[in-house]
Motif scaffolding. Sequence first.
Motif, PDB file in Angstrom:
ATOM      1  N   SER A 230     -29.245  16.692 -24.024  1.00  5.96           N
ATOM      2  CA  SER A 230     -28.426  16.533 -23.934  1.00  5.96           C
ATOM      3  C   SER A 230     -27.564  16.749 -24.642  1.00  5.96           C
ATOM      4  CB  SER A 230     -27.807  15.133 -22.640  1.00  5.96           C
ATOM      5  OG  SER A 230     -28.243  14.241 -23.253  1.00  5.96           O
ATOM      6  N   ASP A 231     -26.330  16.775 -24.840  1.00  8.31           N
ATOM      7  CA  ASP A 231     -25.594  16.264 -25.678  1.00  8.31           C
ATOM      8  C   ASP A 231     -25.539  14.764 -26.638  1.00  8.31           C
ATOM      9  OD1 ASP A 231     -24.558  18.517 -27.159  1.00  8.31           O
ATOM     10  OD2 ASP A 231     -22.819  18.725 -25.100  1.00  8.31           O
ATOM     11  N   ALA A 232     -25.042  14.112 -27.514  1.00 13.19           N
ATOM     12  CA  ALA A 232     -24.743  12.495 -26.980  1.00 13.19           C
ATOM     13  C   ALA A 232     -23.820  11.963 -26.628  1.00 13.19           C
ATOM     14  CB  ALA A 232     -24.779  11.895 -28.636  1.00 13.19           C
ATOM     15  N   ARG A 233     -23.369  11.334 -25.200  1.00 16.67           N
ATOM     16  CA  ARG A 233     -21.735  10.821 -24.987  1.00 16.67           C
ATOM     17  C   ARG A 233     -22.235   8.893 -24.872  1.00 16.67           C
ATOM     18  NH1 ARG A 233     -19.525  14.173 -21.556  1.00 16.67           N
ATOM     19  NH2 ARG A 233     -18.048  13.143 -21.667  1.00 16.67           N
ATOM     20  N   ARG A 234     -20.856   8.661 -24.904  1.00 17.88           N
ATOM     21  CA  ARG A 234     -21.028   7.346 -25.002  1.00 17.88           C
ATOM     22  C   ARG A 234     -20.197   7.179 -23.160  1.00 17.88           C
ATOM     23  NH1 ARG A 234     -20.011   3.025 -27.984  1.00 17.88           N
ATOM     24  NH2 ARG A 234     -18.866   4.797 -29.628  1.00 17.88           N
ATOM     25  N   VAL A 235     -21.173   5.941 -22.429  1.00 14.25           N
ATOM     26  CA  VAL A 235     -21.472   6.232 -21.364  1.00 14.25           C
ATOM     27  C   VAL A 235     -19.919   5.202 -20.882  1.00 14.25           C
ATOM     28  CG1 VAL A 235     -22.507   4.056 -19.082  1.00 14.25           C
ATOM     29  CG2 VAL A 235     -24.056   5.581 -21.319  1.00 14.25           C
ATOM     30  N   SER A 236     -19.125   4.365 -21.629  1.00 15.89           N
ATOM     31  CA  SER A 236     -17.531   4.551 -21.168  1.00 15.89           C
ATOM     32  C   SER A 236     -17.125   5.911 -20.683  1.00 15.89           C
ATOM     33  CB  SER A 236     -17.083   3.719 -21.249  1.00 15.89           C
ATOM     34  OG  SER A 236     -16.886   4.154 -23.378  1.00 15.89           O
ATOM     35  N   GLU A 237     -17.612   6.924 -21.207  1.00 13.95           N
ATOM     36  CA  GLU A 237     -16.530   8.487 -21.107  1.00 13.95           C
ATOM     37  C   GLU A 237     -17.062   9.334 -20.264  1.00 13.95           C
ATOM     38  OE1 GLU A 237     -17.241   9.667 -24.811  1.00 13.95           O
ATOM     39  OE2 GLU A 237     -15.677   8.226 -26.270  1.00 13.95           O
ATOM     40  N   LEU A 238     -17.471   8.343 -19.622  1.00 12.94           N
ATOM     41  CA  LEU A 238     -18.405   9.612 -18.122  1.00 12.94           C
ATOM     42  C   LEU A 238     -17.403   9.523 -16.975  1.00 12.94           C
ATOM     43  CD1 LEU A 238     -22.335   9.589 -19.072  1.00 12.94           C
ATOM     44  CD2 LEU A 238     -21.157  11.100 -19.282  1.00 12.94           C
ATOM     45  N   GLY A 239     -16.986   8.194 -16.868  1.00 15.90           N
ATOM     46  CA  GLY A 239     -16.192   8.320 -15.731  1.00 15.90           C
ATOM     47  C   GLY A 239     -16.267   7.554 -14.667  1.00 15.90           C
ATOM     48  N   LEU A 240     -17.405   6.768 -15.033  1.00 15.79           N
ATOM     49  CA  LEU A 240     -17.955   6.020 -13.570  1.00 15.79           C
ATOM     50  C   LEU A 240     -17.306   4.887 -13.143  1.00 15.79           C
ATOM     51  CD1 LEU A 240     -22.224   5.925 -14.907  1.00 15.79           C
ATOM     52  CD2 LEU A 240     -20.778   8.305 -14.176  1.00 15.79           C
ATOM     53  N   SER A 241     -17.552   4.861 -11.574  1.00 16.27           N
ATOM     54  CA  SER A 241     -16.987   3.608 -10.913  1.00 16.27           C
ATOM     55  C   SER A 241     -17.889   3.783 -10.065  1.00 16.27           C
ATOM     56  CB  SER A 241     -15.959   4.059 -10.323  1.00 16.27           C
ATOM     57  OG  SER A 241     -15.280   2.505  -9.783  1.00 16.27           O
ATOM     58  N   LEU A 242     -19.518   2.776 -10.192  1.00 11.91           N
ATOM     59  CA  LEU A 242     -20.102   2.532  -8.622  1.00 11.91           C
ATOM     60  C   LEU A 242     -20.152   1.122  -8.876  1.00 11.91           C
ATOM     61  CD1 LEU A 242     -23.179   3.847 -11.509  1.00 11.91           C
ATOM     62  CD2 LEU A 242     -21.588   4.678  -9.606  1.00 11.91           C
ATOM     63  N   PRO A 243     -20.194   0.668  -7.787  1.00  9.64           N
ATOM     64  CA  PRO A 243     -20.666  -0.794  -7.084  1.00  9.64           C
ATOM     65  C   PRO A 243     -21.732  -1.615  -7.505  1.00  9.64           C
ATOM     66  CG  PRO A 243     -21.325   1.224  -5.480  1.00  9.64           C
ATOM     67  CD  PRO A 243     -20.599   1.967  -6.306  1.00  9.64           C
ATOM     68  N   ASP A 244     -22.454  -1.174  -8.399  1.00  8.80           N
ATOM     69  CA  ASP A 244     -23.703  -1.688  -8.800  1.00  8.80           C
ATOM     70  C   ASP A 244     -23.978  -0.994  -9.851  1.00  8.80           C
ATOM     71  OD1 ASP A 244     -26.438  -2.924  -9.482  1.00  8.80           O
ATOM     72  OD2 ASP A 244     -26.979  -2.474  -7.276  1.00  8.80           O
ATOM     73  N   ALA A 245     -23.987  -2.008 -11.090  1.00  3.54           N
ATOM     74  CA  ALA A 245     -24.222  -2.097 -12.619  1.00  3.54           C
ATOM     75  C   ALA A 245     -25.534  -1.038 -12.586  1.00  3.54           C
ATOM     76  CB  ALA A 245     -24.115  -2.881 -13.260  1.00  3.54           C
ATOM     77  N   SER A 246     -26.706  -1.531 -11.295  1.00  8.31           N
ATOM     78  CA  SER A 246     -27.568  -0.708 -11.989  1.00  8.31           C
ATOM     79  C   SER A 246     -28.139   0.339 -11.231  1.00  8.31           C
ATOM     80  CB  SER A 246     -28.719  -1.969 -11.338  1.00  8.31           C
ATOM     81  OG  SER A 246     -28.515  -1.153  -9.549  1.00  8.31           O
ATOM     82  N   LEU A 247     -26.951   1.055 -11.207  1.00  3.18           N
ATOM     83  CA  LEU A 247     -27.429   2.779 -10.511  1.00  3.18           C
ATOM     84  C   LEU A 247     -26.366   3.475 -11.867  1.00  3.18           C
ATOM     85  CD1 LEU A 247     -26.011   2.526  -6.775  1.00  3.18           C
ATOM     86  CD2 LEU A 247     -28.599   2.831  -8.374  1.00  3.18           C
ATOM     87  N   THR A 248     -26.056   2.231 -12.724  1.00  2.00           N
ATOM     88  CA  THR A 248     -24.991   3.642 -14.433  1.00  2.00           C
ATOM     89  C   THR A 248     -26.439   4.843 -14.868  1.00  2.00           C
ATOM     90  OG1 THR A 248     -23.799   1.349 -15.063  1.00  2.00           O
ATOM     91  CG2 THR A 248     -24.013   3.161 -16.061  1.00  2.00           C
TER      92      THR A 248
END
Length: 267
Positions: A16-34
């Motif tokens: 894949s292209d390189a991406r900053r994780v914060s730019e993926l729009g994730l909103s998760l109840p458990d950070a271990s799933l990131t």
Amino acid sequence: MSTLTMSIAVGDRTVSDARRVSELGLSLPDASLTGIVAAGILAPPATSGATRTGLQWNSQSAVTGDDVINVESVVTRVEQSKDGAVFDRHVRLVDDGGSVLEQGIETWSSPEPSDVRFDPAVDFCTPAWGERLRESLSTDTAFASSLSSWDGTVGLRCTDSSGRARELHLRIYRGNIIDVARRVPGGATFTLIARAVTWVDLVFAERNDFLRRAIRGEFSSSGDGYEYLRLTKPLDIIIAHARSAAREWQSVPGHTLPLTCGREARP
């Protein structure tokens, strides 16, 4: 983004292209799933209509929002039947320094048998794969010479996504492979063991670096350790023939590797 392919085969890679994780729009109840969710976003299903039916995941260093990552994937196993197709894909989350942060093995199922392309040359540690090796090695004088006085059995094992092992025994007598089977009476003298992704990386690498990988601990062994170390040369020859069979199959018309974006995948 990684591209979809029309026919899945062992050795197919995407990056894949390189991406900053914060730019993926994730909103998760458990950070271990990131990491798992980020991998799903950056490495979509390898073929349309496939359903992920299994996942094994390992987090060496959990990704955070500040990490810049890309996702590398490689297909390590395919199975085809009249009811559909199943394939395993090894996924790595790699940071901008080249370190693997998290990785896992996905199992995918598709209702279309044509979604995978199968050949014994890349069905590691199975009897059909072993017969290919026996035929090829039968004309290799260096192999025969290296085992001219040896009487024993070499085991080759490949572990897949569920922890199951595909294992092959090569019964060898004075330089000739006289039997190829899942098991032989008395068992193997020693068994060479590696994960499916290691076998794939090895056979499709630009050069035969079996010895380097063995020293790094990517391969392990069971049984008679002395015989394993003593037979390094014939093992290297066996690997060379496995590489030739896999690369010859990969080069035939009709097998097109998927296009990739970003950094080149590392075998």
